[in-house]
Design an enzyme around this catalytic site. Structure first.
Site, mmCIF file in Angstrom:
data_model
loop_
_atom_site.group_PDB
_atom_site.id
_atom_site.type_symbol
_atom_site.label_atom_id
_atom_site.label_comp_id
_atom_site.label_asym_id
_atom_site.label_seq_id
_atom_site.Cartn_x
_atom_site.Cartn_y
_atom_site.Cartn_z
ATOM 1 N N GLY A 11 0.844 -1.197 0.000
ATOM 2 C CA GLY A 11 0.000 0.000 0.000
ATOM 3 C C GLY A 11 0.875 1.241 0.000
ATOM 4 O O GLY A 11 2.083 1.143 0.081
ATOM 5 N N GLY A 13 1.191 5.018 1.897
ATOM 6 C CA GLY A 13 0.692 5.916 2.945
ATOM 7 C C GLY A 13 0.811 7.350 2.461
ATOM 8 O O GLY A 13 1.009 7.589 1.268
ATOM 9 N N GLY A 16 4.695 7.896 1.377
ATOM 10 C CA GLY A 16 5.530 6.900 0.699
ATOM 11 C C GLY A 16 4.891 5.523 0.742
ATOM 12 O O GLY A 16 3.734 5.373 1.105
ATOM 13 N N LYS A 33 7.741 1.001 6.413
ATOM 14 C CA LYS A 33 7.029 2.205 5.966
ATOM 15 C C LYS A 33 8.103 3.175 5.481
ATOM 16 O O LYS A 33 9.020 3.523 6.232
ATOM 17 C CB LYS A 33 6.245 2.787 7.154
ATOM 18 C CG LYS A 33 5.395 4.001 6.826
ATOM 19 C CD LYS A 33 4.568 4.392 8.068
ATOM 20 C CE LYS A 33 3.785 5.671 7.861
ATOM 21 N NZ LYS A 33 3.051 6.070 9.083
ATOM 22 N N ASP A 141 -6.425 9.684 15.236
ATOM 23 C CA ASP A 141 -6.918 9.252 13.928
ATOM 24 C C ASP A 141 -7.352 7.795 14.001
ATOM 25 O O ASP A 141 -7.002 6.984 13.145
ATOM 26 C CB ASP A 141 -5.847 9.458 12.852
ATOM 27 C CG ASP A 141 -6.452 9.354 11.451
ATOM 28 O OD1 ASP A 141 -5.709 9.091 10.490
ATOM 29 O OD2 ASP A 141 -7.690 9.493 11.337
HETATM 30 C C1 LIG Z 1 -7.338 0.830 3.622
HETATM 31 N N1 LIG Z 1 -7.272 -0.647 3.572
HETATM 32 C C2 LIG Z 1 -8.579 -1.225 3.192
HETATM 33 C C3 LIG Z 1 -6.242 -0.979 2.584
HETATM 34 C C4 LIG Z 1 -6.082 -2.397 2.469
HETATM 35 C C5 LIG Z 1 -5.486 -2.970 3.771
HETATM 36 N N2 LIG Z 1 -5.013 -4.201 3.484
HETATM 37 S S1 LIG Z 1 -3.460 -4.300 3.038
HETATM 38 O O1 LIG Z 1 -2.760 -3.096 3.267
HETATM 39 O O2 LIG Z 1 -3.397 -4.791 1.691
HETATM 40 C C6 LIG Z 1 -2.865 -5.515 4.110
HETATM 41 C C7 LIG Z 1 -3.240 -6.825 3.880
HETATM 42 C C8 LIG Z 1 -2.798 -7.806 4.761
HETATM 43 C C9 LIG Z 1 -2.004 -7.459 5.847
HETATM 44 C C10 LIG Z 1 -1.621 -6.142 6.063
HETATM 45 N N3 LIG Z 1 -0.822 -5.852 7.185
HETATM 46 C C11 LIG Z 1 -0.332 -4.656 7.595
HETATM 47 N N4 LIG Z 1 -0.627 -3.532 6.910
HETATM 48 C C12 LIG Z 1 -0.132 -2.342 7.353
HETATM 49 O O3 LIG Z 1 -0.407 -1.167 6.715
HETATM 50 C C13 LIG Z 1 -1.288 -1.236 5.582
HETATM 51 C C14 LIG Z 1 -1.195 0.076 4.814
HETATM 52 C C15 LIG Z 1 -1.424 1.291 5.710
HETATM 53 C C16 LIG Z 1 -1.371 2.565 4.898
HETATM 54 C C17 LIG Z 1 -2.350 2.539 3.723
HETATM 55 C C18 LIG Z 1 -2.132 1.312 2.855
HETATM 56 C C19 LIG Z 1 -2.211 0.028 3.662
HETATM 57 C C20 LIG Z 1 0.684 -2.318 8.489
HETATM 58 N N5 LIG Z 1 1.318 -1.299 9.161
HETATM 59 C C21 LIG Z 1 1.962 -1.901 10.189
HETATM 60 N N6 LIG Z 1 1.754 -3.221 10.188
HETATM 61 C C22 LIG Z 1 0.954 -3.517 9.146
HETATM 62 N N7 LIG Z 1 0.448 -4.696 8.697
HETATM 63 C C23 LIG Z 1 -2.076 -5.154 5.178
#
Ligand SMILES: CN(C)CCCNS(=O)(=O)c1cccc(Nc2nc(OCC3CCCCC3)c3[nH]cnc3n2)c1
Length: 269
Positions: A11, A13, A16, A33, A141
């Site tokens: 994903g 943020g 970045g 991140k 948040d």
């Molecule tokens: C907004 N959501 C619906 C987006 C999809 C959400 N699923 S995903 O991102 O693909 C996904 C699928 C499986 C496991 C995880 N695990 C995970 N994700 C993080 O951040 C996600 C990120 C945060 C900023 C915006 C983009 C997504 C973590 N941060 C610290 N530990 C983390 N573990 C994430």
């Protein structure tokens, strides 16, 4: 970064990318991140330093674990290494249940509530690792996108993790000090923020009420097309009832969290 093997991007943020990485010494899966601080102004850089310092001081089973930060000066990049939550975030779970028209089981909602209360208690009233007092930390948040699940089977015991302290603030005395700026997701904005009063630890409880409501109703308690209309609805405080399948206790719990601001506002008006 040679300690880690880069895996797929999961994903992006605000500043970045977020990608999965594997720690070479033990094959542990983590997330990195990536923050390009070239894009940041002075204020945002200060907030980033605050966020990293906050994450470093917070150690709790219901808060996403921070491992380390790596500064890559020549590329103006900061990497924050955190624990990977394989169950994804609550936003994805709500979307899935809304699409399948299936309600989230009540026992899961109580699990999420109890663990987020513990996480917020640690933020608001926790002490430093050596037991010395530290200023309260407001998350500011709290929303489904910032709450992660350690595993993705919602019926088995799930570990819930509060993440993304990108907008968190340190304040010295929640009763007196206030964080004076608008932040966070408008949906969950608490009434005192609407009245341009200040943000304090009770506002995180308001957001928790909105989050628990959304787990039951599969949509936020207050919705509107514009921020002005949203503000009006939040101040009116009228909320549609959650589905009848849920218990009176859960209904009352949500009312008290969404109500705490009204009580709070009566005192401060
Ligand atoms: C907004 N959501 C619906 C987006 C999809 C959400 N699923 S995903 O991102 O693909 C996904 C699928 C499986 C496991 C995880 N695990 C995970 N994700 C993080 O951040 C996600 C990120 C945060 C900023 C915006 C983009 C997504 C973590 N941060 C610290 N530990 C983390 N573990 C994430």
């Amino acid at each position: 970064m040679d300690k880690y093997e880069l895996l797929e991007v999961i994903g992006s943020g605000s500043f970045g990318m977020i990608r999965k990485i594997k720690r070479k010494k033990d094959n542990k899966i983590l997330v990195r991140k990536e923050i390009d601080f070239r894009k940041m102004n002075e204020k945002e850089r200060k907030q980033l330093v605050t966020e990293v310092n906050i994450l470093r001081d917070l150690h709790h089973p219901n808060i996403v674990k921070y491992y380390e930060r790596i500064i890559d000066k020549e590329n103006y990049l900061i990497y924050i290494i955190m624990e990977y939550c394989e169950g994804g975030d609550l936003a994805a779970l709500i979307q899935k249940c809304r699409k399948e028209k299936s309600l989230i089981p009540e026992r899961f909602i109580w699990l999420v509530f109890s663990q987020l209360v513990l996480a917020l208690h640690e933020c608001h009233y926790g002490t430093k690792a050596d037991g010395s007092p530290r200023p309260a930390i407001l998350h500011r948040d709290l929303k489904p996108d910032n709450v992660f699940l350690s595993n993705n089977v919602i019926n088995s015991y799930t570990h819930v993790k509060l993440g993304d302290f990108g907008l968190a603030r340190i304040i010295n005395d929640p009763e007196k000090d206030f964080a004076q700026t608008y932040v966070g997701t408008p949906y969950y904005m608490s009434p005192e923020l609407i009245n341009e009063q200040a943000y304090n630890n009770k506002s995180d409880i308001w957001s928790l009420g909105c989050l628990i409501y959304e787990l039951c109703a599969l949509e936020p308690p207050f919705q509107a097309r514009t921020q002005i209309l949203l503000a009006k609805k939040i101040k009116e405080g009228k909320v549609l009832d959650i589905p009848k399948e849920y218990s009176q206790d859960l209904r009352q719990l949500i009312k008290s969290m969404l109500n705490v601001m009204v009580i709070y506002n009566i005192f401060i008006i």
